[in-house]
Design an enzyme around this catalytic site. Structure first.
Site, PDB file in Angstrom:
ATOM      1  N   ASN A 190     -12.050 -16.701 -36.171  1.00 44.21           N
ATOM      2  CA  ASN A 190     -11.171 -17.582 -36.971  1.00 44.21           C
ATOM      3  C   ASN A 190     -11.615 -17.675 -38.415  1.00 44.21           C
ATOM      4  OD1 ASN A 190      -9.548 -18.081 -34.816  1.00 44.21           O
ATOM      5  ND2 ASN A 190     -10.594 -19.963 -34.212  1.00 44.21           N
ATOM      6  N   GLY A 235       1.864 -13.525 -31.482  1.00 46.73           N
ATOM      7  CA  GLY A 235       2.658 -12.893 -32.531  1.00 46.73           C
ATOM      8  C   GLY A 235       1.826 -11.937 -33.356  1.00 46.73           C
ATOM      9  N   ARG A 236       2.344 -11.621 -34.514  1.00 48.59           N
ATOM     10  CA  ARG A 236       1.666 -10.659 -35.402  1.00 48.59           C
ATOM     11  C   ARG A 236       1.634 -11.192 -36.826  1.00 48.59           C
ATOM     12  NH1 ARG A 236       1.475  -5.357 -33.619  1.00 48.59           N
ATOM     13  NH2 ARG A 236       2.296  -5.021 -31.521  1.00 48.59           N
ATOM     14  N   VAL A 237       0.747 -10.588 -37.623  1.00 50.28           N
ATOM     15  CA  VAL A 237       0.680 -10.950 -39.046  1.00 50.28           C
ATOM     16  C   VAL A 237       0.937  -9.689 -39.868  1.00 50.28           C
ATOM     17  CG1 VAL A 237      -0.821 -11.779 -40.886  1.00 50.28           C
ATOM     18  CG2 VAL A 237      -0.968 -12.827 -38.643  1.00 50.28           C
ATOM     19  N   GLY A 243      -2.552  -7.675 -38.341  1.00 47.72           N
ATOM     20  CA  GLY A 243      -3.269  -8.020 -37.113  1.00 47.72           C
ATOM     21  C   GLY A 243      -2.337  -8.670 -36.122  1.00 47.72           C
ATOM     22  N   LYS A 244      -2.856  -8.831 -34.896  1.00 52.10           N
ATOM     23  CA  LYS A 244      -2.007  -9.515 -33.932  1.00 52.10           C
ATOM     24  C   LYS A 244      -2.834 -10.558 -33.182  1.00 52.10           C
ATOM     25  CE  LYS A 244      -2.095  -5.731 -30.548  1.00 52.10           C
ATOM     26  NZ  LYS A 244      -2.937  -4.842 -31.353  1.00 52.10           N
ATOM     27  N   GLY A 245      -2.141 -11.598 -32.752  1.00 56.63           N
ATOM     28  CA  GLY A 245      -2.828 -12.658 -32.001  1.00 56.63           C
ATOM     29  C   GLY A 245      -2.077 -12.827 -30.693  1.00 56.63           C
ATOM     30  N   LYS A 246      -2.377 -13.921 -29.998  1.00 54.41           N
ATOM     31  CA  LYS A 246      -1.812 -14.127 -28.672  1.00 54.41           C
ATOM     32  C   LYS A 246      -0.283 -14.280 -28.738  1.00 54.41           C
ATOM     33  CE  LYS A 246      -3.501 -16.596 -24.638  1.00 54.41           C
ATOM     34  NZ  LYS A 246      -4.151 -17.819 -24.189  1.00 54.41           N
ATOM     35  N   ASP A 267      -6.791 -20.548 -38.732  1.00 52.49           N
ATOM     36  CA  ASP A 267      -6.386 -20.885 -37.359  1.00 52.49           C
ATOM     37  C   ASP A 267      -6.696 -22.332 -36.993  1.00 52.49           C
ATOM     38  OD1 ASP A 267      -6.223 -18.822 -34.434  1.00 52.49           O
ATOM     39  OD2 ASP A 267      -5.513 -20.855 -34.828  1.00 52.49           O
ATOM     40  N   LYS A 283     -15.329 -20.108 -34.919  1.00 49.78           N
ATOM     41  CA  LYS A 283     -15.935 -18.892 -34.343  1.00 49.78           C
ATOM     42  C   LYS A 283     -15.592 -17.749 -35.285  1.00 49.78           C
ATOM     43  CE  LYS A 283     -11.948 -18.360 -31.251  1.00 49.78           C
ATOM     44  NZ  LYS A 283     -11.471 -18.386 -29.870  1.00 49.78           N
ATOM     45  N   ASP A 303     -12.429 -25.173 -33.337  1.00 57.13           N
ATOM     46  CA  ASP A 303     -12.404 -23.781 -32.862  1.00 57.13           C
ATOM     47  C   ASP A 303     -13.099 -22.848 -33.849  1.00 57.13           C
ATOM     48  OD1 ASP A 303      -9.791 -21.477 -31.679  1.00 57.13           O
ATOM     49  OD2 ASP A 303     -11.885 -21.808 -31.070  1.00 57.13           O
ATOM     50  N   THR A 356     -13.036 -17.856 -25.275  1.00 58.89           N
ATOM     51  CA  THR A 356     -14.468 -17.954 -25.052  1.00 58.89           C
ATOM     52  C   THR A 356     -14.953 -19.400 -25.020  1.00 58.89           C
ATOM     53  OG1 THR A 356     -16.644 -17.440 -25.926  1.00 58.89           O
ATOM     54  CG2 THR A 356     -14.904 -17.729 -27.544  1.00 58.89           C
ATOM     55  N   LYS A 383       2.850 -14.676 -40.848  1.00 59.06           N
ATOM     56  CA  LYS A 383       2.563 -14.732 -39.418  1.00 59.06           C
ATOM     57  C   LYS A 383       3.886 -14.953 -38.706  1.00 59.06           C
ATOM     58  CE  LYS A 383      -1.280 -16.818 -37.609  1.00 59.06           C
ATOM     59  NZ  LYS A 383      -2.184 -17.842 -37.001  1.00 59.06           N
TER      60      LYS A 383
HETATM   61  C1  LIG Z   1      -0.655 -13.813 -34.770  1.00 58.78           C
HETATM   62  C2  LIG Z   1      -2.029 -13.830 -35.336  1.00 58.78           C
HETATM   63  C3  LIG Z   1      -2.822 -12.756 -35.782  1.00 58.78           C
HETATM   64  C4  LIG Z   1      -4.011 -13.339 -36.195  1.00 58.78           C
HETATM   65  C5  LIG Z   1      -5.214 -12.665 -36.737  1.00 58.78           C
HETATM   66  N1  LIG Z   1      -4.893 -12.186 -38.091  1.00 58.78           N
HETATM   67  C6  LIG Z   1      -5.033 -12.858 -39.254  1.00 58.78           C
HETATM   68  C7  LIG Z   1      -4.674 -11.965 -40.252  1.00 58.78           C
HETATM   69  C8  LIG Z   1      -4.731 -12.176 -41.714  1.00 58.78           C
HETATM   70  C9  LIG Z   1      -4.303 -13.353 -42.356  1.00 58.78           C
HETATM   71 CL1  LIG Z   1      -3.624 -14.662 -41.417  1.00 58.78          CL
HETATM   72  C10 LIG Z   1      -4.425 -13.506 -43.728  1.00 58.78           C
HETATM   73  N2  LIG Z   1      -4.952 -12.521 -44.498  1.00 58.78           N
HETATM   74  C11 LIG Z   1      -5.351 -11.364 -43.909  1.00 58.78           C
HETATM   75  N3  LIG Z   1      -5.889 -10.269 -44.467  1.00 58.78           N
HETATM   76  C12 LIG Z   1      -6.119  -9.394 -43.473  1.00 58.78           C
HETATM   77  C13 LIG Z   1      -6.704  -8.097 -43.737  1.00 58.78           C
HETATM   78  C14 LIG Z   1      -7.110  -7.675 -44.979  1.00 58.78           C
HETATM   79  N4  LIG Z   1      -7.610  -6.427 -44.824  1.00 58.78           N
HETATM   80  C15 LIG Z   1      -8.172  -5.557 -45.861  1.00 58.78           C
HETATM   81  N5  LIG Z   1      -7.560  -6.063 -43.559  1.00 58.78           N
HETATM   82  C16 LIG Z   1      -6.996  -7.077 -42.870  1.00 58.78           C
HETATM   83  C17 LIG Z   1      -6.767  -7.035 -41.413  1.00 58.78           C
HETATM   84  N6  LIG Z   1      -5.753  -9.895 -42.270  1.00 58.78           N
HETATM   85  C18 LIG Z   1      -5.256 -11.146 -42.534  1.00 58.78           C
HETATM   86  C19 LIG Z   1      -4.361 -10.765 -39.614  1.00 58.78           C
HETATM   87  N7  LIG Z   1      -4.456 -10.956 -38.280  1.00 58.78           N
HETATM   88  N8  LIG Z   1      -3.929 -14.664 -36.037  1.00 58.78           N
HETATM   89  O1  LIG Z   1      -2.744 -14.948 -35.507  1.00 58.78           O
END
Ligand SMILES: Cc1cc(Cn2cc(-c3c(Cl)cnc4nc(-c5cn(C)nc5C)[nH]c34)cn2)no1
Length: 284
Positions: free
Chosen positions: A143, A27-29, A22-25, A156, A140, A138, A174, A44
């Protein structure tokens, strides 16, 4: 597998990087695996220059300091962090089923038993935080993550602080979840999380937030407590929402009473062990 050891400095080479999660404001995870132990985690990656322009270093430092010291089944673990010249890396617990808000958007809204289970888990996580005088600030759906057994994981902590406090950083994103005292910029305490729990419960059951509107209208509706709960929501659920969405923070239902609320007990009573059943039958 063992959690990464804090004994020696960590570096990126220790990890095999997997798919983006995933990605946030800022960076990415990524999915990641520590090479030595096979430990699977989420990495992250935040870019220092973006953190500087976003003036969010303080929040990041606080997020790391607070979240590293938390141990609760419904709070996402932060195992450690390291950085190189350009990036900061956070080693975070991997939540096997991903982001709750995506499930909520897909489902539209949650059933009352499912919503009650999530509210009960949130109440447990918040009780743990508040005992440590940490306010999340925060709460919601965005998070909250979901672990591989369907349990929720509050994440978060970028906005979390030690209570009491008043906000010094400009709000962004929001306003739907903000309590009136934070909108006014007043000093505030742990009870801000009780308000947000009420907004979260409403959104679980209805599919949208109670004060959802244009930013200006949302603020007006929050300070006037102008919301309506649709008739399809059960009377017990309505009762709990209205006991959390109170303008006066002191009048919001305390977390121990949330956990004991009839709506929670109705949907979340632990299955009785055979021995408990036997004991209860004898007592009848
Ligand atoms: C930068 C940034 C991106 C994000 C939002 N974010 C959190 C995750 C994430 C984390 Cl931190 C921990 N475990 C995760 N598992 C998933 C996941 C599991 N599946 C099956 N699909 C996903 C998607 N995401 C996780 C990813 N992005 N906050 O800051």
């Amino acid at each position: 597998p063992q959690v990464p050891s804090n004994s020696k400095p960590m570096h990126l080479g220790m990890f095999e990087i997997g798919r983006p999660l995933g990605k946030g404001k800022f960076g990415r995870v990524y999915l990641a695996k520590e090479r030595k132990t096979g430990f699977v985690c989420a990495l992250k990656v935040l870019h220092k220059n973006e953190l500087q322009t976003g003036r969010v270093e303080t929040q990041l430092r606080r997020e790391v300091e607070i979240q590293s010291n938390l141990r609760h089944p419904n709070i996402l673990r932060l195992f450690g962090h390291f950085h190189d010249s350009k990036r900061v890396f956070l080693i975070i617990e991997f939540a096997g089923r991903g982001e709750l808000y995506k499930m909520l958007r897909k489902a539209g809204s949650f059933s009352e038993p499912r919503a009650a289970s999530y509210v009960a888990q949130m109440a447990s996580a918040l009780a743990y935080l508040h005992k440590k005088h940490v306010i999340h600030r925060d709460i919601k759906p965005e998070n909250i993550l979901v672990g591989s057994h369907g349990e929720i994981k509050l994440s978060d902590f970028g906005w979390s602080v030690h209570a009491p406090t008043n906000r010094r950083t400009t709000l962004c994103g929001t306003l739907d979840y903000l309590p009136p005292e934070m909108l006014r910029g007043d000093s505030h305490g742990e009870k801000v999380d009780l308000w947000s729990l009420g907004v979260l419960m409403y959104e679980f059951l209805v599919g949208n937030a109670p004060f959802e509107d244009t930013p200006i209208e949302t603020q007006k509706r929050i300070v006037k407590l102008n919301f309506k709960i649709p008739d399809f929501v059960s009377a017990e659920a309505k009762d709990l929402i209205t006991r959390l969405l109170r303008l006066d923070p002191e009048k919001r239902l305390p977390l121990d009473q949330v956990a004991q609320h009839p709506w929670i007990l109705k949907h979340c009573s632990k299955p009785q062990t055979a021995r408990e059943k036997q004991r209860n039958n004898h007592q009848r």
